[in-house]
Design a protein around this motif. Structure first.
Motif, PDB file in Angstrom:
ATOM      1  N   ALA A 131       0.814  -1.216   0.000  1.00  0.00           N
ATOM      2  CA  ALA A 131       0.000   0.000   0.000  1.00  0.00           C
ATOM      3  C   ALA A 131       0.852   1.273   0.000  1.00  0.00           C
ATOM      4  N   PRO A 132       1.864   1.394   0.878  1.00  0.00           N
ATOM      5  CA  PRO A 132       2.674   2.619   0.847  1.00  0.00           C
ATOM      6  C   PRO A 132       3.404   2.806  -0.487  1.00  0.00           C
ATOM      7  N   GLY A 133       3.902   1.707  -1.044  1.00  0.00           N
ATOM      8  CA  GLY A 133       4.595   1.813  -2.323  1.00  0.00           C
ATOM      9  C   GLY A 133       3.658   2.217  -3.444  1.00  0.00           C
ATOM     10  N   LEU A 138       1.503   6.262  -7.219  1.00  0.00           N
ATOM     11  CA  LEU A 138       0.351   7.023  -7.701  1.00  0.00           C
ATOM     12  C   LEU A 138       0.642   8.517  -7.614  1.00  0.00           C
ATOM     13  N   GLY A 139       1.190   8.930  -6.497  1.00  0.00           N
ATOM     14  CA  GLY A 139       1.500  10.341  -6.300  1.00  0.00           C
ATOM     15  C   GLY A 139       2.492  10.871  -7.315  1.00  0.00           C
ATOM     16  N   SER A 140       3.405  10.012  -7.758  1.00  0.00           N
ATOM     17  CA  SER A 140       4.420  10.413  -8.749  1.00  0.00           C
ATOM     18  C   SER A 140       3.917  10.265 -10.182  1.00  0.00           C
ATOM     19  N   GLY A 141       2.722   9.721 -10.336  1.00  0.00           N
ATOM     20  CA  GLY A 141       2.177   9.531 -11.680  1.00  0.00           C
ATOM     21  C   GLY A 141       2.797   8.375 -12.431  1.00  0.00           C
ATOM     22  N   LEU A 142       3.463   7.454 -11.727  1.00  0.00           N
ATOM     23  CA  LEU A 142       4.139   6.339 -12.383  1.00  0.00           C
ATOM     24  C   LEU A 142       3.189   5.176 -12.679  1.00  0.00           C
ATOM     25  N   ILE A 143       2.035   5.138 -12.008  1.00  0.00           N
ATOM     26  CA  ILE A 143       1.015   4.128 -12.296  1.00  0.00           C
ATOM     27  C   ILE A 143      -0.341   4.825 -12.383  1.00  0.00           C
ATOM     28  N   LEU A 145      -3.480   3.189 -11.669  1.00  0.00           N
ATOM     29  CA  LEU A 145      -4.385   2.698 -10.636  1.00  0.00           C
ATOM     30  C   LEU A 145      -3.613   1.842  -9.641  1.00  0.00           C
ATOM     31  N   ALA A 146      -4.208   1.619  -8.487  1.00  0.00           N
ATOM     32  CA  ALA A 146      -3.594   0.737  -7.499  1.00  0.00           C
ATOM     33  C   ALA A 146      -4.687  -0.005  -6.743  1.00  0.00           C
ATOM     34  N   MET A 147      -4.401  -1.261  -6.408  1.00  0.00           N
ATOM     35  CA  MET A 147      -5.295  -2.054  -5.575  1.00  0.00           C
ATOM     36  C   MET A 147      -4.468  -2.680  -4.461  1.00  0.00           C
ATOM     37  N   PHE A 148      -4.939  -2.523  -3.239  1.00  0.00           N
ATOM     38  CA  PHE A 148      -4.192  -3.051  -2.102  1.00  0.00           C
ATOM     39  C   PHE A 148      -5.141  -3.199  -0.922  1.00  0.00           C
ATOM     40  N   THR A 149      -4.638  -3.821   0.124  1.00  0.00           N
ATOM     41  CA  THR A 149      -5.459  -4.024   1.315  1.00  0.00           C
ATOM     42  C   THR A 149      -5.378  -2.815   2.239  1.00  0.00           C
ATOM     43  N   ALA A 150      -6.496  -2.534   2.901  1.00  0.00           N
ATOM     44  CA  ALA A 150      -6.509  -1.475   3.906  1.00  0.00           C
ATOM     45  C   ALA A 150      -5.716  -1.951   5.135  1.00  0.00           C
ATOM     46  N   PRO A 151      -5.227  -1.033   5.966  1.00  0.00           N
ATOM     47  CA  PRO A 151      -5.499   0.408   5.964  1.00  0.00           C
ATOM     48  C   PRO A 151      -4.609   1.175   4.987  1.00  0.00           C
ATOM     49  N   MET A 152      -5.087   2.375   4.658  1.00  0.00           N
ATOM     50  CA  MET A 152      -4.344   3.268   3.784  1.00  0.00           C
ATOM     51  C   MET A 152      -4.099   4.577   4.520  1.00  0.00           C
ATOM     52  N   GLU A 153      -2.875   5.030   4.487  1.00  0.00           N
ATOM     53  CA  GLU A 153      -2.534   6.307   5.116  1.00  0.00           C
ATOM     54  C   GLU A 153      -3.229   7.436   4.361  1.00  0.00           C
ATOM     55  N   PRO A 154      -4.081   8.231   5.015  1.00  0.00           N
ATOM     56  CA  PRO A 154      -4.821   9.292   4.316  1.00  0.00           C
ATOM     57  C   PRO A 154      -3.883  10.290   3.649  1.00  0.00           C
ATOM     58  N   SER A 197       4.602 -13.245   9.268  1.00  0.00           N
ATOM     59  CA  SER A 197       3.746 -12.217   8.689  1.00  0.00           C
ATOM     60  C   SER A 197       4.577 -11.316   7.783  1.00  0.00           C
ATOM     61  N   PHE A 198       3.931 -10.313   7.225  1.00  0.00           N
ATOM     62  CA  PHE A 198       4.646  -9.312   6.446  1.00  0.00           C
ATOM     63  C   PHE A 198       5.428  -8.388   7.382  1.00  0.00           C
ATOM     64  N   GLY A 199       6.431  -7.742   6.829  1.00  0.00           N
ATOM     65  CA  GLY A 199       7.227  -6.816   7.608  1.00  0.00           C
ATOM     66  C   GLY A 199       6.656  -5.410   7.582  1.00  0.00           C
ATOM     67  N   LYS A 200       7.376  -4.502   8.196  1.00  0.00           N
ATOM     68  CA  LYS A 200       6.973  -3.101   8.259  1.00  0.00           C
ATOM     69  C   LYS A 200       6.842  -2.512   6.851  1.00  0.00           C
ATOM     70  N   LYS A 201       6.146  -1.386   6.788  1.00  0.00           N
ATOM     71  CA  LYS A 201       5.866  -0.678   5.536  1.00  0.00           C
ATOM     72  C   LYS A 201       4.947  -1.490   4.626  1.00  0.00           C
ATOM     73  N   THR A 202       4.079  -2.301   5.219  1.00  0.00           N
ATOM     74  CA  THR A 202       3.011  -2.981   4.488  1.00  0.00           C
ATOM     75  C   THR A 202       1.706  -2.730   5.233  1.00  0.00           C
ATOM     76  N   SER A 203       0.592  -2.761   4.505  1.00  0.00           N
ATOM     77  CA  SER A 203      -0.700  -2.530   5.146  1.00  0.00           C
ATOM     78  C   SER A 203      -1.063  -3.675   6.085  1.00  0.00           C
TER      79      SER A 203
END
Length: 296
Positions: A131-133, A138-143, A145-154, A197-203
């Protein structure tokens, strides 16, 4: 009665604009020619179609009847042109989407299959992102659309919609099978065992970090998996207890895997579709977005 399409087209635009001058400008034609064409049409139909005045023209009752039918025909023509234009723009192009593995496997794969079958000329670029990646790209316009699991940082520049949800369960391997008794385990008891589990910087990490935090517990995975499909084999080989989507578990991959009953519920998780608010999507990207939303 054999009347040229051009006669009806000129009639349509004169009626639409209420003015011979405006219709002539829109059609890039000479105004006297438009006037002669309308007069000829009136003669062929044997009806007066317009009432002329200094302010322009208005339809007569006969003109209103004709305009109702002619405008319906032009609506069909315009719709056909738009559809042909859409199909042409979807004959080629590129759409880029960042997607987490859970979102890909639980939801997106059949949609991508349908999309590629329907629009074989469009190239699909898929980036495996947390999600963070995904939000960063998205913010940089490199993709697109994005699909990922919540939560999402507002963030003000990214807009998201919930597409679907899923439930997760706790699993263990043979070495930890003795924890499965009539007594359900609490989260406080779960943290006494190694966790996969997954590591840090993942939803997913954020989700369980906050979930365990509500019970005053630290969520610190002992084994950090890079992808969701690594968790089941890691658990099967007794590296710890894992959290996986219920839909990942089937008879095929349940060998050596056991569900661990919990005293507390794991909240339902969501899969989000996100895009940059100010980013204008290409037609291929718009169509993929619509297919994702229509499948909800």
């Amino acid at each position: 009665m054999n009347i040229s399409y051009d006669y009806y087209a000129i009639f349509y635009y004169v009626a639409k604009y209420g003015s011979f001058t405006k219709a002539a400008n829109a059609l890039l034609l000479n105004q006297p020619n438009l006037t002669r064409t309308v007069k000829s049409l009136e003669e062929k139909l044997g009806r007066s179609l317009f009432v002329r005045s200094n302010k322009g023209v208005k339809l007569t009752p006969a003109g209103e009847i004709l305009f109702e039918h002619v405008s319906a025909a032009f609506d069909h023509f315009n719709a056909a042109e738009e559809e042909l234009s859409l199909n042409k723009s979807l004959e080629r192009g590129v759409v880029s989407i960042g997607v987490s593995e859970i979102a890909l496997n639980l939801y997106l794969l059949p949609i991508l299959n349908l999309y590629k079958t329907t629009y074989p000329g469009v190239k699909i670029k898929i980036s495996h992102l947390s999600a963070p990646g995904a939000i960063a790209k998205l913010g940089s316009g490199l993709i697109d659309l994005a699909m990922f699991t919540a939560p999402m940082e507002p963030t003000p520049e990214i807009v998201s919609k919930e597409i679907t949800n899923f439930k997760e369960t706790v699993i263990c391997g043979e070495a930890y099978r003795d924890i499965i008794t009539e007594k359900k385990l609490t989260f406080a008891e779960i943290v006494q065992y190694p966790i996969v589990s997954f590591g840090k910087k993942t939803s997913t990490y954020d989700f369980y970090f906050h979930l365990f935090g509500k019970y005053g517990l630290d969520f610190t995975p002992d084994v950090e998996a890079a992808t969701a499909d690594q968790i089941i084999p890691l658990v099967r080989h007794n590296l710890g207890i894992g959290f996986v989507p219920e839909r990942f578990l089937s008879e095929k991959n349940m060998e050596g895997i056991y569900r661990v009953p919990l005293a507390e519920d794991i909240p339902i998780r969501q899969i989000l579709l996100a895009k940059k608010r100010s980013h204008a999507l290409s037609m291929p990207a718009k169509r993929l977005e619509q297919m994702i939303l229509d499948t909800k």
